[in-house]
Write a protein that holds these residues in place. Structure first.
Motif: not given
Length: 83
Positions: A9-10, A12-13, A15-17, A19-21, A23, A44
């Motif tokens: 879960s960490e 995944d978090s 990876q999401y951070i 990706t979003m940063t 973008e 990022y």
């Protein structure tokens, strides 16, 4: 701490951070906000470095968000004054 010590879960978090940063960096650059772009780029890079194991996932002295109280309840209580 290597990224193998992180829970899924960490990871995944992170990876999401990342990706979003990334973008948001692109959006800030397109809108010509260089300082925002720079700061998001640093976020990022930090997330990406942790994911690839180049940086420790946590720092003992910096754990948590400095803008929020520490998770340790005993550390948050005010100490009585002594004369």
């Amino acid at each position: 701490m290597s990224n193998q010590a992180l829970r899924q879960s960490e990871l995944d978090s992170l990876q999401y951070i990342a990706t979003m940063t990334n973008e948001l960096v692109q959006m800030a650059e397109a809108s010509r906000f260089p300082m925002i772009s720079y700061l998001l780029g640093m976020a990022y890079a930090e997330a990406f470095d942790v994911l690839r194991g180049a940086r420790p996932a946590r720092h003992a002295q910096l754990s948590g968000n400095p803008m929020h109280p520490k998770a340790h309840a005993k550390d948050n209580h005010a100490q009585p004054r002594t004369a």
